[in-house]
Design a protein around this motif. Structure first.
Motif, PDB file in Angstrom:
ATOM      1  N   SER A  13       0.871  -1.261  -0.001  1.00  0.00           N
ATOM      2  CA  SER A  13      -0.109   0.080   0.007  1.00  0.00           C
ATOM      3  C   SER A  13       0.884   1.449  -0.164  1.00  0.00           C
ATOM      4  CB  SER A  13      -0.894  -0.028   1.172  1.00  0.00           C
ATOM      5  OG  SER A  13      -1.711   1.220   1.269  1.00  0.00           O
ATOM      6  N   LEU A  31      -4.722   5.366  -1.775  1.00  0.00           N
ATOM      7  CA  LEU A  31      -4.774   4.165  -1.086  1.00  0.00           C
ATOM      8  C   LEU A  31      -4.522   4.516   0.274  1.00  0.00           C
ATOM      9  CD1 LEU A  31      -2.101   2.101  -3.215  1.00  0.00           C
ATOM     10  CD2 LEU A  31      -4.932   1.808  -2.888  1.00  0.00           C
ATOM     11  N   SER A  81      -2.901   3.765   3.165  1.00  0.00           N
ATOM     12  CA  SER A  81      -1.566   3.196   3.516  1.00  0.00           C
ATOM     13  C   SER A  81      -1.542   3.800   5.099  1.00  0.00           C
ATOM     14  CB  SER A  81      -0.316   3.928   2.850  1.00  0.00           C
ATOM     15  OG  SER A  81      -0.243   5.262   2.657  1.00  0.00           O
TER      16      SER A  81
END
Length: 207
Positions: free
Chosen positions: A24, A34, A36
């Motif tokens: 990620s 994303l 992350s």
């Protein structure tokens, strides 16, 4: 609360959490949507309350190393792709006011040894993408960019893991705790974006 505790721990239990977090982080330089940061914080929140009775929980140090390494690798990959992008990428950057301004400011900052911009951009929304691609497109030398990228990755990973750990210690391994810690990460990103966009001070006139 117990259901929340169990679901958070079950989500992060097992060695697979490290490659998921790393992937990620590695890819969000190209896909900033994303989650992350949320993944890192969630794993750290679970690690904060892990005991011998909860095997398979992530550990803080491996999580920190995983996040920092993936961040630097992602930055370097974007930098190298942009450096080799050629005329097509140059034209794309020229059409983007945001990328053009970032490229100009980054070049000035790195030339003066002031790569703090790279560290700040790691926290700002999409700032990591803009700076890494801008550094490559501007043909900045790797020794100018990579050390600051490494510092940015370690700083961001330490802050994210620290937020998750503190939240887990204070509020327990719950989704509420992970949400509060993620909000703190977003606030840091907003502050970083403000500092990056703030106009540079004009030089004082010569007396």
């Amino acid at each position: 609360m117990l259901d929340s505790l169990g679901s958070l721990r079950s989500l992060t239990a097992g060695p697979w959490i490290y490659p998921v977090v790393a992937t990620s982080i590695l890819l969000d330089v190209f896909l900033p949507v994303l989650p992350s940061g949320f993944l890192v914080i969630t794993a750290a929140t679970a690690a904060a309350t892990a005991t011998a009775a909860t095997p398979g929980m992530p550990s803080l140090l491996p999580l920190l190393l995983c996040a920092a390494t993936a961040s630097v690798l992602g930055d370097f990959l974007a930098y190298r792709l942009a450096r080799r992008g050629g005329a097509r990428l140059d034209r794309a950057i020229a059409r983007s006011k945001r990328l053009s301004l970032a490229q100009e400011r980054l070049g000035t900052a790195l030339t003066r040894g002031g790569g703090l911009l790279v560290v700040l951009a790691r926290f700002a929304p999409a700032g990591r993408s803009v700076v890494s691609l801008g550094a490559g497109a501007a043909k900045r030398r790797v020794e100018e960019f990579l050390p600051w990228s490494a510092l940015a990755g370690v700083t961001w990973a330490s802050y994210s893991v620290g937020l998750g750990w503190l939240g887990g210690q204070w509020l327990g391994a719950t989704w509420f705790s992970a949400g509060v810690s993620t909000l703190a990460l977003f606030l840091a990103g907003g502050l970083a974006a403000y500092l990056i966009r703030r106009p540079a001070a004009a030089p004082a006139p010569a007396s």
